[in-house]
Design an enzyme around this catalytic site. Structure first.
Site, PDB file in Angstrom:
ATOM      1  N   SER A 173     -15.079  -6.841  14.859  1.00  0.00           N
ATOM      2  CA  SER A 173     -14.164  -5.699  14.766  1.00  0.00           C
ATOM      3  C   SER A 173     -14.719  -4.448  15.432  1.00  0.00           C
ATOM      4  O   SER A 173     -13.954  -3.561  15.817  1.00  0.00           O
ATOM      5  CB  SER A 173     -13.831  -5.411  13.292  1.00  0.00           C
ATOM      6  OG  SER A 173     -15.007  -5.212  12.538  1.00  0.00           O
ATOM      7  N   ASP A 206     -15.825   3.599   5.268  1.00  0.00           N
ATOM      8  CA  ASP A 206     -16.109   2.761   6.427  1.00  0.00           C
ATOM      9  C   ASP A 206     -17.209   3.437   7.233  1.00  0.00           C
ATOM     10  O   ASP A 206     -16.972   4.441   7.910  1.00  0.00           O
ATOM     11  CB  ASP A 206     -14.852   2.590   7.281  1.00  0.00           C
ATOM     12  CG  ASP A 206     -15.092   1.706   8.509  1.00  0.00           C
ATOM     13  OD1 ASP A 206     -16.251   1.314   8.746  1.00  0.00           O
ATOM     14  OD2 ASP A 206     -14.121   1.424   9.235  1.00  0.00           O
ATOM     15  N   HIS A 261     -17.365   1.054  11.544  1.00  0.00           N
ATOM     16  CA  HIS A 261     -16.522   1.344  12.702  1.00  0.00           C
ATOM     17  C   HIS A 261     -16.590   2.830  13.031  1.00  0.00           C
ATOM     18  O   HIS A 261     -17.214   3.607  12.314  1.00  0.00           O
ATOM     19  CB  HIS A 261     -15.081   0.907  12.415  1.00  0.00           C
ATOM     20  CG  HIS A 261     -14.988  -0.532  12.026  1.00  0.00           C
ATOM     21  ND1 HIS A 261     -14.921  -0.932  10.705  1.00  0.00           N
ATOM     22  CD2 HIS A 261     -14.973  -1.657  12.770  1.00  0.00           C
ATOM     23  CE1 HIS A 261     -14.873  -2.260  10.656  1.00  0.00           C
ATOM     24  NE2 HIS A 261     -14.905  -2.726  11.900  1.00  0.00           N
TER      25      HIS A 261
END
Length: 422
Positions: free
Chosen positions: A145, A392, A395
């Site tokens: 990802s 998060d 990312h």
């Protein structure tokens, strides 16, 4: 600019009336200079300024050619007054979880830093030049990802001059750029090899076949002209590793019949070697040219455990003296560099194979402020501070530090094109 700060410097109306025009002009120049040199940290805009490339018809002149390739991996983050190329309004390609501004992140200072290599200059990304360099090519991003995060950043930057067309394709996300006969694609393959990720409802561990390349992207190898590989984070979860049909070990003992603990460094090396060998065997030995770029591991910045309330609330980059590349991050990077050299040695007698490294580990390590953090979700503190906030810290915000990766990518493409002409 604070006008009260300079009130005493202004002439009275009676004096200014008698002053010669040249003196009044000097005052105007003085105050203009003060306004344009004020710190961006103290004057962050309410809306992010973006550079409009829609009027560009020819490539902007680039930096001079250096006698040796620039080492973009070594440098520091420095303040800049220029905003990003795009924002959440101009780009619709990004995932909502990475659109930090739209999700209410209040500080915008993280957008005003640029990576400054120690020995050279890293030019700003020029979409038109990038498009020219990928003309008539299929550029495939293969990985996890964070790899998807990268191509979405790239698509946002390209969208400032052209609109890539999303098309359906089994096994990948794909975008066509008809004006340049180019394809950009993303193949979800978090291990590069064949594997099944752990699931919330179970099984709670990865199943990874280290000797079998992932068919999802391997089946399309023949049509790829350039492959950008990146992976790593999924190997940190509990896993069971196979070669053939035999279990060779595991990580964190996820099943009772796996007693051989082998960690994740060996499996990362084995998976990358399998992927690179597959490319060489399918493309190079058969006489088909291909360029391969390995983007090195990008560290996360959880303060605490990622699944137990770990967060990343910093608002500025680390200085080079504050954080050293060491431990897990350094070891994974070392493995990746070694396997690239092994692949180069294996394919050195074959024409049409170029293998390069996009080394972003250090520059990513120094940006704890560039992740969505709590702003992976819209306005997480709108109703006060909850007991538990999901963050998060893997990312990257779009726009954000990850845009630098495409600036380096463009430089690599330019170097490759220059070398091909020599």
């Amino acid at each position: 600019m604070n006008s009260k700060r300079f009130t005493n410097l202004l002439p009275s109306s009676s004096v200014s009336y008698a002053l010669p025009p040249i003196v009044l002009l000097a005052f105007c120049i003085f105050f203009y200079y003060l306004s344009v040199t004020s710190s961006p940290e103290n004057h962050l805009p309410h809306s992010i300024p973006i550079t409009n490339h829609s009027s560009l018809t020819a490539p902007t002149p680039r930096s001079p050619v250096y006698e040796k390739p620039c080492d973009y991996s070594d440098g520091k983050w420095v303040r800049t007054k220029r905003g990003p190329l795009y924002n959440g309004t101009t780009c619709v390609k990004m995932k909502k979880n990475q659109n930090c501004i739209a999700n209410g992140r209040p500080d915008l200072g993280y957008l005003f830093w640029r990576w400054k290599p120690s020995e050279c200059h890293l030019p700003r990304f020029e979409p038109n030049i990038f498009l020219q360099l990928i003309s008539n090519k299929h550029v495939a991003f293969v990985g996890d990802s964070v790899c998807r995060n990268h191509i979405e950043s790239l698509l946002c930057m390209l969208a400032t001059v052209i609109k890539p067309n999303r098309v359906r394709h089994e096994g990948s996300r794909r975008w066509l750029i008809p004006s340049h006969n180019a394809i950009l694609s993303f193949y979800w393959s978090p291990f590069l090899v064949q594997g099944v990720q752990r699931q919330i409802k179970g099984p709670h561990y990865n199943t990874i076949h280290l000797d079998r390349v992932n068919i999802r992207w391997e089946k399309d190898l023949d049509e790829m002209d350039m492959i950008v590989l990146s992976f790593g984070h999924w190997f940190m979860a509990p896993s069971v590793y196979y070669e053939g049909e035999k279990v060779i070990g595991c990580l964190n003992h996820p099943v009772s019949n796996c007693t051989t603990e082998i960690g994740f460094y060996g499996p990362i090396r084995r998976a990358l070697r399998t992927a690179l060998n597959s490319i060489i065997e399918r493309k190079v030995i058969k006489g088909n040219g291909v360029d391969v770029i390995l983007r090195t591991y990008a560290p996360s910045h959880f303060e605490g455990d990622w699944d137990k309330g770990g967060s990343c609330a910093k608002t500025k980059p680390y200085g080079v003296w504050e954080r050293q590349l060491e431990g897990k991050d350094a070891e994974i990077r070392r493995i990746e560099l070694e396997e690239v050299e092994n692949a180069k040695a294996k394919a050195k007698n074959f024409r049409g194979f170029r293998m390069e490294v996009m080394d972003v580990t250090k520059l990513a390590l120094l940006r704890p402020d560039g992740h969505p953090g709590a702003y992976m979700n819209p306005f997480p503190f709108a109703n006060g501070v909850p007991k538990r906030v999901q963050s998060d810290c893997v990312h990257w915000c779009l726009p954000g530090p990850i845009d630098t990766w495409s600036e380096i990518f463009l430089q690599m493409l330019e170097n490759m094109a220059r070398a091909a002409k020599e």
